[in-house]
Design a protein around this motif. Structure first.
Motif, PDB file in Angstrom:
ATOM      1  N   ILE A 168       0.869  -1.167   0.000  1.00  0.00           N
ATOM      2  CA  ILE A 168       0.000   0.000   0.000  1.00  0.00           C
ATOM      3  C   ILE A 168       0.909   1.220   0.000  1.00  0.00           C
ATOM      4  O   ILE A 168       1.628   1.455   0.971  1.00  0.00           O
ATOM      5  CB  ILE A 168      -0.901   0.041   1.244  1.00  0.00           C
ATOM      6  N   PHE A 169       0.874   1.946  -1.083  1.00  0.00           N
ATOM      7  CA  PHE A 169       1.718   3.120  -1.189  1.00  0.00           C
ATOM      8  C   PHE A 169       0.912   4.343  -0.778  1.00  0.00           C
ATOM      9  O   PHE A 169      -0.204   4.549  -1.250  1.00  0.00           O
ATOM     10  CB  PHE A 169       2.275   3.259  -2.604  1.00  0.00           C
ATOM     11  N   THR A 170       1.507   5.122   0.116  1.00  0.00           N
ATOM     12  CA  THR A 170       0.834   6.313   0.634  1.00  0.00           C
ATOM     13  C   THR A 170       1.728   7.522   0.431  1.00  0.00           C
ATOM     14  O   THR A 170       2.930   7.400   0.167  1.00  0.00           O
ATOM     15  CB  THR A 170       0.527   6.170   2.142  1.00  0.00           C
ATOM     16  N   ILE A 171       1.107   8.668   0.590  1.00  0.00           N
ATOM     17  CA  ILE A 171       1.843   9.932   0.496  1.00  0.00           C
ATOM     18  C   ILE A 171       1.185  10.922   1.443  1.00  0.00           C
ATOM     19  O   ILE A 171      -0.002  10.799   1.749  1.00  0.00           O
ATOM     20  CB  ILE A 171       1.888  10.449  -0.962  1.00  0.00           C
ATOM     21  N   SER A 172       1.953  11.896   1.886  1.00  0.00           N
ATOM     22  CA  SER A 172       1.392  12.897   2.801  1.00  0.00           C
ATOM     23  C   SER A 172       0.748  14.027   2.007  1.00  0.00           C
ATOM     24  O   SER A 172       1.137  14.288   0.864  1.00  0.00           O
ATOM     25  CB  SER A 172       2.470  13.455   3.729  1.00  0.00           C
ATOM     26  N   PRO A 173      -0.212  14.711   2.602  1.00  0.00           N
ATOM     27  CA  PRO A 173      -0.877  15.808   1.890  1.00  0.00           C
ATOM     28  C   PRO A 173       0.051  16.981   1.589  1.00  0.00           C
ATOM     29  O   PRO A 173      -0.203  17.748   0.664  1.00  0.00           O
ATOM     30  CB  PRO A 173      -2.011  16.231   2.829  1.00  0.00           C
ATOM     31  N   GLU A 174       1.154  17.092   2.323  1.00  0.00           N
ATOM     32  CA  GLU A 174       2.092  18.199   2.108  1.00  0.00           C
ATOM     33  C   GLU A 174       3.089  17.936   0.989  1.00  0.00           C
ATOM     34  O   GLU A 174       3.797  18.843   0.562  1.00  0.00           O
ATOM     35  CB  GLU A 174       2.869  18.508   3.403  1.00  0.00           C
ATOM     36  N   SER A 175       3.160  16.708   0.521  1.00  0.00           N
ATOM     37  CA  SER A 175       4.082  16.368  -0.563  1.00  0.00           C
ATOM     38  C   SER A 175       3.684  17.092  -1.834  1.00  0.00           C
ATOM     39  O   SER A 175       2.522  17.455  -2.022  1.00  0.00           O
ATOM     40  CB  SER A 175       4.069  14.865  -0.821  1.00  0.00           C
ATOM     41  N   GLU A 192       5.110  22.843  -7.728  1.00  0.00           N
ATOM     42  CA  GLU A 192       4.623  23.834  -6.763  1.00  0.00           C
ATOM     43  C   GLU A 192       3.271  23.487  -6.156  1.00  0.00           C
ATOM     44  O   GLU A 192       2.864  24.082  -5.170  1.00  0.00           O
ATOM     45  CB  GLU A 192       4.561  25.205  -7.430  1.00  0.00           C
ATOM     46  N   THR A 193       2.584  22.542  -6.733  1.00  0.00           N
ATOM     47  CA  THR A 193       1.260  22.160  -6.236  1.00  0.00           C
ATOM     48  C   THR A 193       1.415  21.019  -5.236  1.00  0.00           C
ATOM     49  O   THR A 193       2.158  20.068  -5.477  1.00  0.00           O
ATOM     50  CB  THR A 193       0.368  21.711  -7.407  1.00  0.00           C
ATOM     51  N   THR A 194       0.698  21.123  -4.118  1.00  0.00           N
ATOM     52  CA  THR A 194       0.757  20.046  -3.127  1.00  0.00           C
ATOM     53  C   THR A 194      -0.347  19.021  -3.378  1.00  0.00           C
ATOM     54  O   THR A 194      -1.363  19.328  -4.019  1.00  0.00           O
ATOM     55  CB  THR A 194       0.611  20.582  -1.689  1.00  0.00           C
ATOM     56  N   VAL A 195      -0.139  17.853  -2.850  1.00  0.00           N
ATOM     57  CA  VAL A 195      -1.106  16.772  -2.984  1.00  0.00           C
ATOM     58  C   VAL A 195      -2.463  17.197  -2.420  1.00  0.00           C
ATOM     59  O   VAL A 195      -3.503  16.924  -3.020  1.00  0.00           O
ATOM     60  CB  VAL A 195      -0.578  15.493  -2.286  1.00  0.00           C
ATOM     61  N   SER A 196      -2.463  17.895  -1.296  1.00  0.00           N
ATOM     62  CA  SER A 196      -3.723  18.299  -0.663  1.00  0.00           C
ATOM     63  C   SER A 196      -4.555  19.221  -1.547  1.00  0.00           C
ATOM     64  O   SER A 196      -5.774  19.265  -1.417  1.00  0.00           O
ATOM     65  CB  SER A 196      -3.467  18.968   0.684  1.00  0.00           C
ATOM     66  N   GLU A 197      -3.919  19.921  -2.461  1.00  0.00           N
ATOM     67  CA  GLU A 197      -4.641  20.839  -3.344  1.00  0.00           C
ATOM     68  C   GLU A 197      -5.434  20.109  -4.428  1.00  0.00           C
ATOM     69  O   GLU A 197      -6.411  20.665  -4.943  1.00  0.00           O
ATOM     70  CB  GLU A 197      -3.662  21.812  -4.014  1.00  0.00           C
TER      71      GLU A 197
END
Length: 143
Positions: A16-23, A70-75
């Motif tokens: 299960i590959f995950t990433i943080s919203p700030e990445s 420049e765009t974050t994952v959370s966006e």
């Protein structure tokens, strides 16, 4: 009837590959390309807070002329994530995925991510169940 617990237990590879919203989106897309996957679960301290798919990327970065650096994952992630538990049936998951046009469903237990199932995983299970039923019916008829 097969349930999600059986699906994730029988998956040959359950990474299960995950990433943080700030990445950054570039980090996310690079990870997806490296692992050959089409979606990442977005987590914050082991809690599912979103999901990011290639579809999100194309619609929310490329078409909106944003930059991946420049765009974050959370966006751009899908924040309203539908999840399932180990007790959900394969049929329930297929119905949900079909109705909502989803390709991936995170599996959670006690608010923690324990798996990720794809539409392909579910189709394989349904095909195997049908194969077993056909074999049983053929044996019944032959005896």
């Amino acid at each position: 009837m097969t349930n999600v617990a059986q699906v994730i237990q029988n998956k040959i590879e359950q990474n299960i590959f995950t990433i943080s919203p700030e990445s950054t989106v570039l980090e996310a897309i690079s990870l997806m390309a490296d692992k050959g996957i089409g979606a990442l679960v977005v987590t914050d301290q082991d809690k599912v807070v979103g999901i990011l798919s290639e579809r999100d990327y194309t619609r929310k970065v490329i078409l909106m002329e944003r930059t991946s650096k420049e765009t974050t994952v959370s966006e751009i992630m899908t924040a309203k994530v539908l999840t399932v538990t180990k007790s959900n049936s394969v049929e329930d998951c297929l119905d949900l995925m079909t109705d909502r046009h989803l390709r991936h469903l995170p599996v959670v237990e006690n608010d923690k991510l324990i798996g990720l199932i794809s539409i392909g995983d579910l189709v394989k299970v349904v095909m195997e169940d049908q194969r077993k039923l056909i074999d049983q019916l053929q044996q019944y008829i032959a005896s």
